[in-house]
Design a protein around this motif. Structure first.
Motif, mmCIF file in Angstrom:
data_model
loop_
_atom_site.group_PDB
_atom_site.id
_atom_site.type_symbol
_atom_site.label_atom_id
_atom_site.label_comp_id
_atom_site.label_asym_id
_atom_site.label_seq_id
_atom_site.Cartn_x
_atom_site.Cartn_y
_atom_site.Cartn_z
ATOM 1 N N UNK A 115 29.536 39.226 35.745
ATOM 2 C CA UNK A 115 28.832 40.550 35.561
ATOM 3 C C UNK A 115 29.922 41.325 34.683
ATOM 4 N N UNK A 116 31.216 41.163 35.236
ATOM 5 C CA UNK A 116 32.247 41.830 34.276
ATOM 6 C C UNK A 116 32.232 41.438 32.865
ATOM 7 N N UNK A 117 31.878 40.214 32.600
ATOM 8 C CA UNK A 117 31.613 39.757 31.259
ATOM 9 C C UNK A 117 30.613 40.654 30.422
ATOM 10 N N UNK A 118 29.151 40.964 31.353
ATOM 11 C CA UNK A 118 28.430 41.853 30.724
ATOM 12 C C UNK A 118 28.901 43.193 30.664
ATOM 13 N N UNK A 119 29.604 43.937 31.728
ATOM 14 C CA UNK A 119 29.839 45.129 31.884
ATOM 15 C C UNK A 119 31.241 45.286 32.436
ATOM 16 N N UNK A 120 32.374 45.467 31.701
ATOM 17 C CA UNK A 120 33.730 45.321 32.357
ATOM 18 C C UNK A 120 33.924 46.516 33.205
ATOM 19 N N UNK A 121 33.233 47.532 33.351
ATOM 20 C CA UNK A 121 33.307 48.544 34.201
ATOM 21 C C UNK A 121 32.209 48.722 35.300
ATOM 22 N N UNK A 122 31.333 47.454 35.423
ATOM 23 C CA UNK A 122 30.468 47.419 36.587
ATOM 24 C C UNK A 122 31.197 47.642 37.838
ATOM 25 N N UNK A 123 30.568 48.496 38.691
ATOM 26 C CA UNK A 123 31.161 48.750 40.162
ATOM 27 C C UNK A 123 30.721 47.671 41.271
ATOM 28 N N UNK A 124 31.684 46.978 41.455
ATOM 29 C CA UNK A 124 31.261 45.745 42.348
ATOM 30 C C UNK A 124 32.163 45.994 43.698
ATOM 31 N N UNK A 125 31.304 45.844 44.876
ATOM 32 C CA UNK A 125 31.746 45.699 45.973
ATOM 33 C C UNK A 125 31.531 44.333 46.815
ATOM 34 N N UNK A 126 32.665 43.671 47.087
ATOM 35 C CA UNK A 126 32.468 42.330 47.848
ATOM 36 C C UNK A 126 32.464 42.675 49.303
ATOM 37 N N UNK A 127 31.711 41.945 49.912
ATOM 38 C CA UNK A 127 31.411 41.943 51.338
ATOM 39 C C UNK A 127 31.408 40.607 51.754
ATOM 40 N N UNK A 128 32.422 40.267 52.740
ATOM 41 C CA UNK A 128 32.739 38.851 53.113
ATOM 42 C C UNK A 128 33.205 38.630 54.437
#
Length: 118
Positions: free
Chosen positions: A71-84
């Motif tokens: 996803x970061x390769x598609x959009x380096x500014x993607x807002x991603x939140x990991x839930x684990x």
């Protein structure tokens, strides 16, 4: 009127995905897609271009890390939140390097809302 934030929810646990979806919708956050593995996460991101990706780390068929990198390769500014549920140091360290916030399971939904809207 403010624009609703759009989110995709990815977790290998169907109940988690359903509960997340319901809770976010109640809070005025639009869930535009959901899936249960990393491969689906990437596909949904390309299709829906959501404002935020909520993603589990430990999943079959493409881990959260795999999906995050893609996803970061598609959009380096993607807002991603990991839930684990995996709060191990190596997981935290990897996420930190990727500048991804980690919300631990069992999660606090208010915390998630504030990170999404932050």
């Amino acid at each position: 009127m403010t624009m609703k934030r759009s989110v995709i929810v990815i977790d290998d646990d169907e109940d988690t995905v359903r509960l997340f979806g319901e809770f976010l919708e109640e809070r005025g956050i639009k869930v535009v897609g959901s899936g249960y593995d990393g491969i689906t996460a990437i596909k949904l991101y390309k299709e829906k271009t959501p404002d935020v990706v909520l993603i589990d780390i430990m999943m079959p068929n493409g881990s959260g890390f795999y999906a995050i990198k893609k996803i970061q390769e598609i959009n380096s500014n993607a807002k991603i939140i990991a839930v684990s549920g995996d709060g191990s140091y190596s997981t935290e360290e990897k996420l930190e390097k990727l500048s991804i916030p980690l919300i631990r399971k069992p999660f606090n939904m208010e915390q998630i809302i504030s990170v999404i809207n932050g």
